[in-house]
Write an enzyme that holds these catalytic residues in place. Structure first.
Site, PDB file in Angstrom:
ATOM      1  N   TYR A  55       0.828  -1.207   0.000  1.00 15.23           N
ATOM      2  CA  TYR A  55       0.000   0.000   0.000  1.00 15.23           C
ATOM      3  C   TYR A  55       0.869   1.267   0.000  1.00 15.23           C
ATOM      4  O   TYR A  55       1.953   1.307   0.574  1.00 15.23           O
ATOM      5  CB  TYR A  55      -0.936   0.030   1.210  1.00 15.23           C
ATOM      6  CG  TYR A  55      -2.051  -0.999   1.175  1.00 15.23           C
ATOM      7  CD1 TYR A  55      -2.313  -1.752   0.029  1.00 15.23           C
ATOM      8  CD2 TYR A  55      -2.860  -1.224   2.276  1.00 15.23           C
ATOM      9  CE1 TYR A  55      -3.329  -2.692  -0.006  1.00 15.23           C
ATOM     10  CE2 TYR A  55      -3.885  -2.162   2.249  1.00 15.23           C
ATOM     11  CZ  TYR A  55      -4.109  -2.894   1.105  1.00 15.23           C
ATOM     12  OH  TYR A  55      -5.124  -3.818   1.077  1.00 15.23           O
ATOM     13  N   SER A 160      -5.712 -13.830   1.741  1.00 12.62           N
ATOM     14  CA  SER A 160      -6.580 -12.872   1.061  1.00 12.62           C
ATOM     15  C   SER A 160      -6.696 -13.300  -0.399  1.00 12.62           C
ATOM     16  O   SER A 160      -5.704 -13.735  -0.996  1.00 12.62           O
ATOM     17  CB  SER A 160      -5.964 -11.467   1.162  1.00 12.62           C
ATOM     18  OG  SER A 160      -6.813 -10.517   0.559  1.00 12.62           O
ATOM     19  N   ASN A 161      -7.897 -13.192  -0.920  1.00 14.27           N
ATOM     20  CA  ASN A 161      -8.146 -13.489  -2.340  1.00 14.27           C
ATOM     21  C   ASN A 161      -7.858 -14.946  -2.698  1.00 14.27           C
ATOM     22  O   ASN A 161      -7.487 -15.242  -3.831  1.00 14.27           O
ATOM     23  CB  ASN A 161      -7.325 -12.538  -3.231  1.00 14.27           C
ATOM     24  CG  ASN A 161      -7.578 -11.085  -2.913  1.00 14.27           C
ATOM     25  OD1 ASN A 161      -8.719 -10.638  -2.948  1.00 14.27           O
ATOM     26  ND2 ASN A 161      -6.540 -10.335  -2.562  1.00 14.27           N
ATOM     27  N   LEU A 214     -17.888  -0.978  -0.379  1.00 10.64           N
ATOM     28  CA  LEU A 214     -18.681   0.013  -1.124  1.00 10.64           C
ATOM     29  C   LEU A 214     -18.275  -0.016  -2.600  1.00 10.64           C
ATOM     30  O   LEU A 214     -18.397   0.989  -3.312  1.00 10.64           O
ATOM     31  CB  LEU A 214     -18.471   1.419  -0.531  1.00 10.64           C
ATOM     32  CG  LEU A 214     -18.755   1.577   0.969  1.00 10.64           C
ATOM     33  CD1 LEU A 214     -18.509   3.020   1.417  1.00 10.64           C
ATOM     34  CD2 LEU A 214     -20.182   1.149   1.314  1.00 10.64           C
TER      35      LEU A 214
HETATM   36  N1  NAP Z   1      -6.928  -7.758   0.259  1.00 11.32           N
HETATM   37  C1  NAP Z   1      -7.004  -7.071  -0.864  1.00 11.32           C
HETATM   38  O1  NAP Z   1      -6.601  -7.520  -1.946  1.00 11.32           O
HETATM   39  C2  NAP Z   1      -7.586  -5.684  -0.809  1.00 11.32           C
HETATM   40  C3  NAP Z   1      -7.890  -4.998  -2.006  1.00 11.32           C
HETATM   41  C4  NAP Z   1      -8.457  -3.718  -1.907  1.00 11.32           C
HETATM   42  C5  NAP Z   1      -8.681  -3.158  -0.658  1.00 11.32           C
HETATM   43  N2  NAP Z   1      -8.351  -3.860   0.493  1.00 11.32           N
HETATM   44  C6  NAP Z   1      -8.612  -3.278   1.831  1.00 11.32           C
HETATM   45  O2  NAP Z   1      -9.950  -2.850   1.910  1.00 11.32           O
HETATM   46  C7  NAP Z   1      -9.985  -1.477   2.269  1.00 11.32           C
HETATM   47  C8  NAP Z   1     -11.201  -0.842   1.677  1.00 11.32           C
HETATM   48  O3  NAP Z   1     -11.153  -0.916   0.257  1.00 11.32           O
HETATM   49  P1  NAP Z   1     -11.690   0.311  -0.596  1.00 11.32           P
HETATM   50  O4  NAP Z   1     -10.885   1.523  -0.300  1.00 11.32           O
HETATM   51  O5  NAP Z   1     -11.794  -0.107  -2.006  1.00 11.32           O
HETATM   52  O6  NAP Z   1     -13.148   0.471   0.091  1.00 11.32           O
HETATM   53  P2  NAP Z   1     -14.477   1.161  -0.356  1.00 11.32           P
HETATM   54  O7  NAP Z   1     -15.086   1.689   0.886  1.00 11.32           O
HETATM   55  O8  NAP Z   1     -15.290   0.221  -1.177  1.00 11.32           O
HETATM   56  O9  NAP Z   1     -14.064   2.361  -1.332  1.00 11.32           O
HETATM   57  C9  NAP Z   1     -13.472   3.522  -0.814  1.00 11.32           C
HETATM   58  C10 NAP Z   1     -13.642   4.601  -1.855  1.00 11.32           C
HETATM   59  O10 NAP Z   1     -15.006   4.957  -1.890  1.00 11.32           O
HETATM   60  C11 NAP Z   1     -15.118   6.358  -1.705  1.00 11.32           C
HETATM   61  N3  NAP Z   1     -16.332   6.628  -0.921  1.00 11.32           N
HETATM   62  C12 NAP Z   1     -16.632   6.159   0.299  1.00 11.32           C
HETATM   63  N4  NAP Z   1     -17.822   6.640   0.716  1.00 11.32           N
HETATM   64  C13 NAP Z   1     -18.269   7.435  -0.284  1.00 11.32           C
HETATM   65  C14 NAP Z   1     -19.449   8.180  -0.464  1.00 11.32           C
HETATM   66  N5  NAP Z   1     -20.404   8.250   0.480  1.00 11.32           N
HETATM   67  N6  NAP Z   1     -19.603   8.867  -1.627  1.00 11.32           N
HETATM   68  C15 NAP Z   1     -18.645   8.789  -2.586  1.00 11.32           C
HETATM   69  N7  NAP Z   1     -17.475   8.084  -2.460  1.00 11.32           N
HETATM   70  C16 NAP Z   1     -17.304   7.413  -1.318  1.00 11.32           C
HETATM   71  C17 NAP Z   1     -13.888   6.761  -0.928  1.00 11.32           C
HETATM   72  O11 NAP Z   1     -13.567   8.111  -1.174  1.00 11.32           O
HETATM   73  P3  NAP Z   1     -13.225   9.114   0.066  1.00 11.32           P
HETATM   74  O12 NAP Z   1     -11.917   8.679   0.652  1.00 11.32           O
HETATM   75  O13 NAP Z   1     -13.191  10.451  -0.582  1.00 11.32           O
HETATM   76  O14 NAP Z   1     -14.358   8.977   1.051  1.00 11.32           O
HETATM   77  C18 NAP Z   1     -12.837   5.832  -1.504  1.00 11.32           C
HETATM   78  O15 NAP Z   1     -12.301   6.364  -2.703  1.00 11.32           O
HETATM   79  C19 NAP Z   1      -8.643  -0.925   1.804  1.00 11.32           C
HETATM   80  O16 NAP Z   1      -8.254   0.237   2.491  1.00 11.32           O
HETATM   81  C20 NAP Z   1      -7.727  -2.071   2.126  1.00 11.32           C
HETATM   82  O17 NAP Z   1      -7.396  -2.058   3.504  1.00 11.32           O
HETATM   83  C21 NAP Z   1      -7.834  -5.104   0.419  1.00 11.32           C
END
Ligand code: NAP
Length: 302
Positions: A55, A160-161, A214
């Site tokens: 990350y 993971s995955n 999300l």
């Molecule tokens: N194991 C893996 O392979 C893997 C892969 C991906 C992620 N992850 C983990 O999962 C976590 C979450 O993943 P993710 O970041 O993709 O989660 P997510 O919550 O699905 O997406 C976050 C994105 O959505 C936006 N967002 C959230 N609420 C919003 C709203 N009400 N309106 C508009 N946009 C909104 C955020 O922008 P803002 O910041 O502007 O709110 C951010 O860009 C990561 O931080 C990581 O720890 C793991």
């Protein structure tokens, strides 16, 4: 305050929702900014923080460590999750030419030693193999994970995955069973409900962690017809759940699956972290859960 959950029979206690740090450095925060986010999480009862070696261009763990160091004792109030195994060409590794996976025992052990230094800690509550590596024998990966757990540097090992068969294969070589499989799961990505992933984890009494709950923000993309239908359905039922937002209903929908997924919150905004945490108090009625399913799919149940 968020409820807590023991994610596996031999696993640690997590907060019911986890804070994720994949995008943590996107808005170039200072250590104080990150420290403020951690304190907010703590105040809300979100004590589990998800990280990964890759990350922030391999810089996130060190940034988190610097933020933790600003408040003595803060680290001990949190459970740290991190992962390793993905290597992409990057200025920090000038000789790396091709993106690849490496989850050999030596690599995993070296990664944990480096992560402990970067995070400024002597243990990681849960260490995950970030992705299955097609070129590493499961005995090799298991040897590394078993050694890390035995040494106490890692309290619980997970993946993971992983597909169900990859999970079962690795689990068969573990001295202590794997404690989670962190997979993508949301209203816009339901595969783990149908490909055996969640059935297997229920069999093992292990809770999944749900990333991109999300849909990486895709839930708010009004050019996507599924997201449009979900917004309409969410508006229809919102009042019943204390004027819950689409995002709160989406988290509640994820958490309602009987495998009890633990969503990983991805926003950098303090107001959105606080809003997300309220979803843990929402219990969707059966018909509303199915109503969101139908809206997401664009057709009725079979
Ligand atoms: N194991 C893996 O392979 C893997 C892969 C991906 C992620 N992850 C983990 O999962 C976590 C979450 O993943 P993710 O970041 O993709 O989660 P997510 O919550 O699905 O997406 C976050 C994105 O959505 C936006 N967002 C959230 N609420 C919003 C709203 N009400 N309106 C508009 N946009 C909104 C955020 O922008 P803002 O910041 O502007 O709110 C951010 O860009 C990561 O931080 C990581 O720890 C793991």
């Amino acid at each position: 305050m968020l409820p807590r959950t023991q994610i596996a029979p031999n696993g640690p206690s997590f907060s019911r929702m986890v804070y994720g740090t994949w995008r943590m450095l996107d808005d170039a925060p200072s250590a104080q900014d990150i420290n403020r986010r951690l304190h907010l999480c703590l105040d809300l009862g979100i004590t589990t923080i998800d990280s990964a070696e890759i990350y922030g261009g391999y810089a996130q763990e060190a940034a988190l460590g610097a933020a933790l160091a600003l408040t003595p004792g803060l680290r001990d109030k949190l459970e740290l999750v991190t992962k390793s195994g993905i290597y992409i060409p990057h200025p920090t590794a000038p000789n790396r030419r091709v993106a690849h996976y490496d989850v050999t025992a030596k690599r995993l052990i070296d990664c944990v030693d480096a992560a402990l230094k970067r995070l400024g800690t002597d243990r990681i509550e849960v260490f995950l193999v970030h992705r299955p590596d097609w070129l590493t024998r499961i005995d090799d990966t298991a040897e590394g994970l078993n050694a890390l757990v035995k040494s106490g540097k890692v309290c619980g090992a997970g993946v993971s995955n992983y597909s169900p068969s990859q999970y079962a294969a690795l689990n068969s070589r573990m001295d202590r069973p794997l404690v989670t499989n962190q997979v993508e799961f949301s209203l816009l990505h339901m595969d783990p409900m149908f490909d055996g992933t969640f059935d297997q984890l229920q069999t093992e009494r292990v809770q999944p962690m749900a990333w991109s709950a999300l849909a990486g923000g895709g839930l708010f993309d009004r050019t996507n017809p599924a997201a449009q239908r979900l917004a309409t359905e969410a508006a229809l039922i919102a009042a019943k759940y204390g004027d819950a937002s689409l995002e709160q209903l989406a988290y509640a929908w994820v958490m309602a699956h009987p495998s009890q997924p633990v969503p990983v919150i991805g926003t950098n905004r303090l107001d959105r972290i606080a809003s997300a945490a309220k979803a843990a108090a929402i219990t969707l009625d059966r018909e509303d859960w199915f109503g969101l399913w139908v809206a997401a799919k664009g057709h009725g149940i079979p």
